[in-house]
Design an enzyme around this catalytic site. Sequence first.
Site, mmCIF file in Angstrom:
data_model
loop_
_atom_site.group_PDB
_atom_site.id
_atom_site.type_symbol
_atom_site.label_atom_id
_atom_site.label_comp_id
_atom_site.label_asym_id
_atom_site.label_seq_id
_atom_site.Cartn_x
_atom_site.Cartn_y
_atom_site.Cartn_z
ATOM 1 N N ILE A 60 0.826 -1.198 0.000
ATOM 2 C CA ILE A 60 0.000 0.000 0.000
ATOM 3 C C ILE A 60 0.863 1.251 0.000
ATOM 4 O O ILE A 60 0.553 2.253 -0.667
ATOM 5 C CB ILE A 60 -0.947 -0.058 1.211
ATOM 6 N N ASP A 61 1.955 1.221 0.738
ATOM 7 C CA ASP A 61 2.845 2.377 0.834
ATOM 8 C C ASP A 61 3.470 2.698 -0.518
ATOM 9 O O ASP A 61 3.466 3.844 -0.973
ATOM 10 C CB ASP A 61 3.933 2.087 1.872
#
Length: 667
Positions: free
Chosen positions: A403-404
């Site tokens: 996600i990052d």
Amino acid sequence: MTATTDGSTGAVDPRAASASRPTIESTIAADGVLAAARRAAERSVEHLLGRQDEQGWWKGDLATNVTMDAEDLLLRQFLGIQDPATLRAAAGFIRGEQLGDGTWATFHGGPADLSTTIEAYVALRLAGDRPEDPHMARAAGWVREQGGIAASRVFTRIWLALFGWWKWDDLPELPPELMFFPKWVPLNIYDFGCWARQTIVPLTIVSAKRPVRPAPFALDELHTEPDDPNPSKRPAPAVSWDGLFQRLDKALHVYHRFAPRALRRIAMNAAARWIIERQENDGCWGGIQPPAVYSVIALHLLGYDLEHPVMRAGLDSLDRFAVWREDGTRMIEACQSPVWDTCLATIALADAGVAPDHPALVKAADWMLAEEIVRPGDWAVRRPRLEPGGWAFEFHNDNYPDIDDTAEVVLALRRVRHPDQARVDAAIERGVRWNVGMQSRNGAWGAFDADNTSPFPNRLPFCDFGEVIDPPSADVTGHVVEMLAIEGRAAHPVTRRGIEWLLSEQDAGGGWFGRWGVNYVYGTGSVVPALTAAGLPVSHPAIRRAVQWLESVQNDDGGWGEDLRSYTEEKWIGQGASTASQTAWALLALLAAGRRDTVAVTRGIAWLTETQQADGSWDEPYFTGTGFPWDFSINYHLYRQVFPLTALGRYVHGDPFAGRAPMREGA
């Protein structure tokens, strides 16, 4: 939604942060600092452009600690593929990292670590170093003082058990029947974070097989009592969690002796299929070294010979983690970070004024677009109806996009003027949709999985090697909120829930905990730009508290630093030697909070310009990244280049998206 300055609630305006600027708080003549910042940024741009690979990516070395190198040698010893050149080069690196008292630490300037020292010592014994050699005698003496091998972590003792230096009966049990647990049963494999899951599955095979290879030497010198290497300990009370899991482990040891052979064989085969299905195209598993090492061992124990395509590809992938240094030594990277480094480098160059259609940025965008992951991975176990999209951290890791990285790649792509904008927009749309779908129930985001918050995995006696779950964190959530705001979704309920969670997680001192970077300086540097991008005014109490905290922990030399001991000792929070990356994180927060013309920012920018080297780079021996807070620390060698350049660029040119993120209600 969050409260506005007058106490009312409602959608925040993404342009409010740039509507006003606080009055100048000092009479410092900033013109000289501004000119120096321009020159420093120009030198840094030239340096960073010169480091781009011809394919478009950037990658700095990823340094951790010598357990990576020691375990690589132990793997080669176990498989019978040790070669003198590799052994000599790896031993040279391990010796070079030894401290004066004979020990090894897990990060630069950190305290001695018992397990790391034991593994390094054993690796040097494999290389021919003798117990009576002064550097070895110092290490062994310190190990005994700390309780010997018996006091080391489970993973260290597993490696020793492979050669009979420790008894398998004296290790926690990890049965392969774990593979049969459905996802709703506690302690199923998907309750573990992806890095732990990929490690535990092959270790269930190792735990069941309990192999022992002939030991090339004894290790009596690492025991406090060689005749009693594992003295008994009083168990924790049965009514405690620790006591409960200790007794569960005893029951599993009994089960190991009586486990039905057919059932165990089926379980191990299920684990093997799971492992093989997740091998990446480059032969690795998850793009990280530890799962690859244990997967190779596990498959070998099941009869896969070293020339089998799966094994050959796995071993070849491990060789690609090696960094051969100019002095002839060999360092093993635990992981490689090309996607992460490339998106951060793209952001840094664009924010420093490099034209959005510059060939280097377009080439970087092309490479990132080609790395997009468009097939489901393990994340789909919790989100089965979510369409794939997003990016991983490494060259090859399609099973585990994160996600990052996805948030930062979107922010990078938005800075590039690409000739095929439709292609860029489509990839961004998929990435944004996937990130939104990966939001956890509490409104925040973890790194790889949604709602990976079970309290049980960390309780297992086996899991003493660091964080084994992937709960939401402020730094990842901040990056996602910033991305959503730039994509015009500041008023969307998904973004609002993320903001509310961030505000609830602010530390009493004013900062935010940093899960993937050290520590509160990183968390705060990630969250404040997100909140202002989403429209919180700089006068918001949360931002004011963050500013006050950052200014209060600025070092006398003008920089910022935070030691890794801040994860275990409160007195270290915000304290440490100034580093280029941490100074940049603090500056990014202060600049986002409208503090450009303050003494703190001027001094911080001056520190960056004064510590820059002649070639436009910065030196940074300190570790400012984490794999597991405190337990596994990382020195990203490109952090010292990309983050200072981003801070200098925003100081000189301003935030490229300030006031430009359109709000689309219900987007």
